[in-house]
Write a protein that holds these residues in place. Structure first.
Motif, mmCIF file in Angstrom:
data_model
loop_
_atom_site.group_PDB
_atom_site.id
_atom_site.type_symbol
_atom_site.label_atom_id
_atom_site.label_comp_id
_atom_site.label_asym_id
_atom_site.label_seq_id
_atom_site.Cartn_x
_atom_site.Cartn_y
_atom_site.Cartn_z
ATOM 1 N N TYR A 5 2.044 -10.454 10.292
ATOM 2 C CA TYR A 5 2.784 -11.203 9.283
ATOM 3 C C TYR A 5 2.198 -10.969 7.887
ATOM 4 C CZ TYR A 5 4.394 -14.775 6.201
ATOM 5 O OH TYR A 5 4.911 -15.416 5.091
ATOM 6 N N LEU A 6 0.873 -11.038 7.779
ATOM 7 C CA LEU A 6 0.223 -10.818 6.481
ATOM 8 C C LEU A 6 0.561 -9.437 5.932
ATOM 9 C CD1 LEU A 6 -3.321 -12.361 7.094
ATOM 10 C CD2 LEU A 6 -1.523 -13.268 5.607
ATOM 11 N N LYS A 7 0.510 -8.433 6.785
ATOM 12 C CA LYS A 7 0.829 -7.066 6.354
ATOM 13 C C LYS A 7 2.251 -6.996 5.798
ATOM 14 C CE LYS A 7 1.623 -2.453 8.187
ATOM 15 N NZ LYS A 7 3.053 -2.459 7.941
ATOM 16 N N ASP A 8 3.200 -7.523 6.543
ATOM 17 C CA ASP A 8 4.602 -7.488 6.116
ATOM 18 C C ASP A 8 4.817 -8.280 4.829
ATOM 19 O OD1 ASP A 8 5.091 -5.957 8.365
ATOM 20 O OD2 ASP A 8 5.957 -7.602 9.521
ATOM 21 N N ALA A 9 4.222 -9.456 4.737
ATOM 22 C CA ALA A 9 4.403 -10.306 3.561
ATOM 23 C C ALA A 9 3.757 -9.693 2.320
ATOM 24 C CB ALA A 9 3.833 -11.699 3.829
ATOM 25 N N GLN A 22 4.927 -9.225 -1.683
ATOM 26 C CA GLN A 22 4.341 -10.127 -2.675
ATOM 27 C C GLN A 22 2.853 -9.872 -2.794
ATOM 28 O OE1 GLN A 22 5.918 -13.334 -0.224
ATOM 29 N NE2 GLN A 22 3.882 -14.259 -0.140
ATOM 30 N N SER A 23 2.251 -10.371 -3.874
ATOM 31 C CA SER A 23 0.841 -10.050 -4.146
ATOM 32 C C SER A 23 -0.160 -10.922 -3.389
ATOM 33 C CB SER A 23 0.566 -10.133 -5.642
ATOM 34 O OG SER A 23 0.843 -11.433 -6.118
ATOM 35 N N GLY A 36 -4.717 -8.748 0.412
ATOM 36 C CA GLY A 36 -4.518 -7.396 0.925
ATOM 37 C C GLY A 36 -5.042 -7.229 2.331
ATOM 38 N N ILE A 37 -4.544 -6.185 2.982
ATOM 39 C CA ILE A 37 -5.019 -5.791 4.304
ATOM 40 C C ILE A 37 -5.950 -4.603 4.100
ATOM 41 C CG2 ILE A 37 -4.348 -4.975 6.608
ATOM 42 C CD1 ILE A 37 -3.204 -7.714 5.972
ATOM 43 N N THR A 38 -7.114 -4.647 4.698
ATOM 44 C CA THR A 38 -8.078 -3.551 4.551
ATOM 45 C C THR A 38 -7.707 -2.398 5.483
ATOM 46 O OG1 THR A 38 -9.548 -4.372 6.268
ATOM 47 C CG2 THR A 38 -9.923 -5.203 4.026
#
Length: 85
Positions: free
Chosen positions: A14-18, A22-23, A75-77
């Protein structure tokens, strides 16, 4: 909770897609996501903190009374992207 828990993977996805749209993503946004509604607030909080602690996401978090109070992902690392792949 461990990194191989389905909740952790769902939250990271979900975090990756969102974050592509958005920032930042907040704790409340994750809790409100349809795919995350099947998990408890406590489980989502634990998953977010695990992802931050193990370097899968860039985020700021704030704890109180052993619970996650605030969380903002930015961000995703690369490590997080590799985990999803």
């Amino acid at each position: 909770m461990q990194l191989n828990d389905p909740c952790v993977r769902t939250v990271l996805k979900y975090l990756k897609d969102a974050l592509e749209k958005q920032s930042t993503v907040s704790f409340n946004e994750v809790m409100s996501a349809p795919q995350c509604k099947k998990y408890s607030i406590s489980d989502i909080g634990k998953a977010l903190e695990l992802l931050r602690r193990y370097g899968f996401v860039n985020a700021r978090s704030k704890f109180g009374c052993s619970e996650l109070l605030e969380f903002t992902a930015t961000g995703i690392t690369e490590k997080g992207m590799n985990y999803l792949a």
